[in-house]
Design a protein around this motif. Structure first.
Motif, mmCIF file in Angstrom:
data_model
loop_
_atom_site.group_PDB
_atom_site.id
_atom_site.type_symbol
_atom_site.label_atom_id
_atom_site.label_comp_id
_atom_site.label_asym_id
_atom_site.label_seq_id
_atom_site.Cartn_x
_atom_site.Cartn_y
_atom_site.Cartn_z
ATOM 1 N N CYS A 296 9.130 4.789 5.440
ATOM 2 C CA CYS A 296 9.955 5.711 4.626
ATOM 3 C C CYS A 296 9.230 6.141 3.352
ATOM 4 O O CYS A 296 9.306 7.294 2.941
ATOM 5 N N TRP A 297 8.545 5.196 2.702
ATOM 6 C CA TRP A 297 7.833 5.577 1.461
ATOM 7 C C TRP A 297 6.683 6.529 1.783
ATOM 8 O O TRP A 297 6.297 7.346 0.952
ATOM 9 N N PRO B 47 -4.112 7.376 -8.723
ATOM 10 C CA PRO B 47 -3.871 6.309 -7.747
ATOM 11 C C PRO B 47 -4.551 5.002 -8.129
ATOM 12 O O PRO B 47 -4.007 3.921 -7.881
ATOM 13 N N GLU B 48 -5.732 5.084 -8.777
ATOM 14 C CA GLU B 48 -6.437 3.834 -9.124
ATOM 15 C C GLU B 48 -5.721 3.059 -10.219
ATOM 16 O O GLU B 48 -6.037 1.897 -10.470
ATOM 17 N N ARG B 49 -4.734 3.677 -10.874
ATOM 18 C CA ARG B 49 -3.993 2.968 -11.927
ATOM 19 C C ARG B 49 -2.725 2.274 -11.410
ATOM 20 O O ARG B 49 -2.010 1.640 -12.166
ATOM 21 N N HIS C 164 1.590 -3.801 -9.493
ATOM 22 C CA HIS C 164 2.545 -2.854 -10.094
ATOM 23 C C HIS C 164 3.826 -2.634 -9.298
ATOM 24 O O HIS C 164 4.712 -1.913 -9.768
ATOM 25 N N VAL C 165 3.933 -3.186 -8.099
ATOM 26 C CA VAL C 165 5.138 -2.945 -7.282
ATOM 27 C C VAL C 165 5.614 -4.256 -6.646
ATOM 28 O O VAL C 165 4.816 -5.172 -6.405
ATOM 29 N N GLN D 264 0.845 -1.210 0.000
ATOM 30 C CA GLN D 264 0.000 0.000 0.000
ATOM 31 C C GLN D 264 0.874 1.251 0.000
ATOM 32 O O GLN D 264 0.629 2.200 -0.753
ATOM 33 N N ALA D 265 1.879 1.240 0.870
ATOM 34 C CA ALA D 265 2.745 2.425 0.989
ATOM 35 C C ALA D 265 3.524 2.649 -0.310
ATOM 36 O O ALA D 265 3.661 3.781 -0.787
ATOM 37 N N ALA D 266 4.034 1.553 -0.883
ATOM 38 C CA ALA D 266 4.850 1.667 -2.093
ATOM 39 C C ALA D 266 4.000 2.178 -3.255
ATOM 40 O O ALA D 266 4.401 3.088 -3.999
ATOM 41 N N ALA D 267 2.801 1.587 -3.420
ATOM 42 C CA ALA D 267 1.940 1.990 -4.544
ATOM 43 C C ALA D 267 1.505 3.450 -4.375
ATOM 44 O O ALA D 267 1.464 4.213 -5.358
#
Ligand SMILES: Cc1ncc(COP(=O)(O)O)c(C=O)c1O
Length: 417
Positions: A309-310, A105-107, A113-114, A91-94
């Protein structure tokens, strides 16, 4: 003839580790630039109190929220982590990817994707394996990379069975490799290209035109783009336009693109060994499947600290402001001897003969810098001057400001007007 040995392989060559293996895939991989620098300076005595500006080791403070997260999750060292990371990390990375690269954000789907990495070097190395065919265009596949470059690209190309192609990144082309100028016979064999932006060592930043024409080339010749953007959050005048933003604007998606991001630079935490790969969902799925067999998982407490951190931008802004102050100081000292980089924390200084300068700078001034040639390759065998890094030294602005000031004043005195 049965039982005979080829001339290339003596009957009793000794143990594997005792021979140089000319048939090894890695036979043409030199030692790391820092091992070569150690050899160059060897027993040489520094002329003054030594200062090292050779390695890009941020060595800053570790934010309390990082140590807190590690302590909170420490019990999870008792479990195997997942290759895809935790839900919290994803969640944090995306969210960071969407925020930093101005994407809807929805894409950016945290599930597709991560993927977490043990630092970007881990991903930059292992990424070629799942995508490497045995041949392309009827011959050995080629992986192209800028020259000079971060050395893992060559290790990855060689280890995965490809031929590395070192494409000069020179002042004349904005210090970015001109892949479109490669001959058709080479383009047909290309499997992947590495791009580093902001680049190490020059601090060059790719713009929209660069990205757009590279993606068009990738479509036309069926290769993938590996964008090493680990310096994306360390910039001087404006945030660099990054590959995901450019690709999305061009195609409303991310096909053929993987981008690599690092907390080593963004958060100044290279010891955390934490980064990510983000991009095309198909490429990520295949990379994930490969990593699930062969990749090192990122430990869960590290993922918890990384997620924090992200999510946080204030420590990043402080980090960047400190680099901006150091770069401004470098400019005031080195003046028009240096080129202002767009991002990253290196000064790529033209000096004549970089290796000779590094040696004499150490002997006379006690300042340790990296010869530019150690990050590059000769483009004409036997002609060291054909190495695009030959005339340069790389200076890392990573110590505290006063140490940097002292070192750069010594560099200026040494280099002269
Ligand atoms: C251009 C470049 N890419 C990748 C890396 C690796 O960074 P990490 O610490 O995330 O593995 C570095 C580290 O110096 C680098 O300069």
């Amino acid at each position: 003839m049965p039982g005979s040995h080829s001339n290339a392989f003596p009957a009793n060559p000794g143990p594997l580790w005792s021979r140089r293996m000319p048939d090894s895939r890695l036979a043409h991989l030199p030692d790391s630039p820092f091992a070569r620098l150690n050899m160059l300076l060897g027993a040489e005595k520094p002329g003054k109190e030594p200062i090292s500006l050779s390695i890009g080791d941020p060595s800053g403070p570790v934010p309390a929220f990082v140590t807190d997260a590690l302590a909170r999750e420490a019990a999870r060292f008792g479990n195997y982590p997942q290759i895809a990371g935790t839900e919290d990390w994803r969640q944090a990375a995306a969210a960071w990817v969407a925020r930093r690269f101005a994407l809807p954000p929805e894409r950016i789907d945290p599930e597709r994707h991560v993927l977490p990495l043990n630092g970007t070097r881990d991903g930059l190395f292992s990424v070629l394996f799942p995508f490497m065919p045995t041949t392309k265009g009827g011959a050995r596949p080629i992986v192209a990379m800028p020259n000079p470059f971060y050395q893992v690209y060559a290790a990855a190309a060689l280890a995965s069975g490809a031929e590395p192609l070192y494409v000069p990144a020179l002042a004349g082309n904005g210090f970015l490799p001109d892949y479109a100028a490669l001959p058709a016979s080479v383009l047909a064999r290309l499997v992947a290209v590495y791009v580093c932006s902001p680049s190490n060592p020059e601090g060059a930043v790719a713009d929209a035109d660069y990205w757009n024409s590279l993606f068009a080339l990738a479509e036309a010749h069926d290769f993938i783009v590996l964008a090493d953007e680990c310096y994306a959050d360390i910039w001087y005048d404006a945030p660099p336009l990054c590959a995901l933003t450019a690709r999305f604007a061009q195609s409303n998606g991310f096909s053929r693109l993987l981008t690599f991001h690092s907390l080593s630079k963004r958060s100044g935490l290279p010891g955390l060994r934490s980064g990510m790969v983000a991009g095309c969902a198909h490429l990520i799925a295949r990379f994930k499947a490969f990593r699930n067999v062969a990749g090192p998982q990122v430990p869960t407490p590290i993922l918890a600290a990384s997620a924090a951190c992200w999510r946080d931008e204030s420590h990043v802004a402080a980090n960047r402001a400190a680099y901006q102050e150091k770069m401004a100081a470098a400019q005031s000292i080195l003046d028009d001897r240096m080129r202002r980089p767009g991002g990253g924390f290196f000064v790529w200084l033209r000096v004549g003969n970089g290796e000779d300068t590094a040696l004499r700078l150490w002997r006379q001034e006690g300042v340790r810098v990296l010869p530019g040639a150690y990050m590059g390759r000769e483009t004409e065998p036997g002609k060291s001057q054909s190495n695009p890094g030959f005339s340069y030294v790389r200076i890392a602005l990573v110590s505290d400001l006063s140490t940097i000031l002292t070192a750069l004043e010594r560099v200026r005195n040494f280099v002269g007007p």
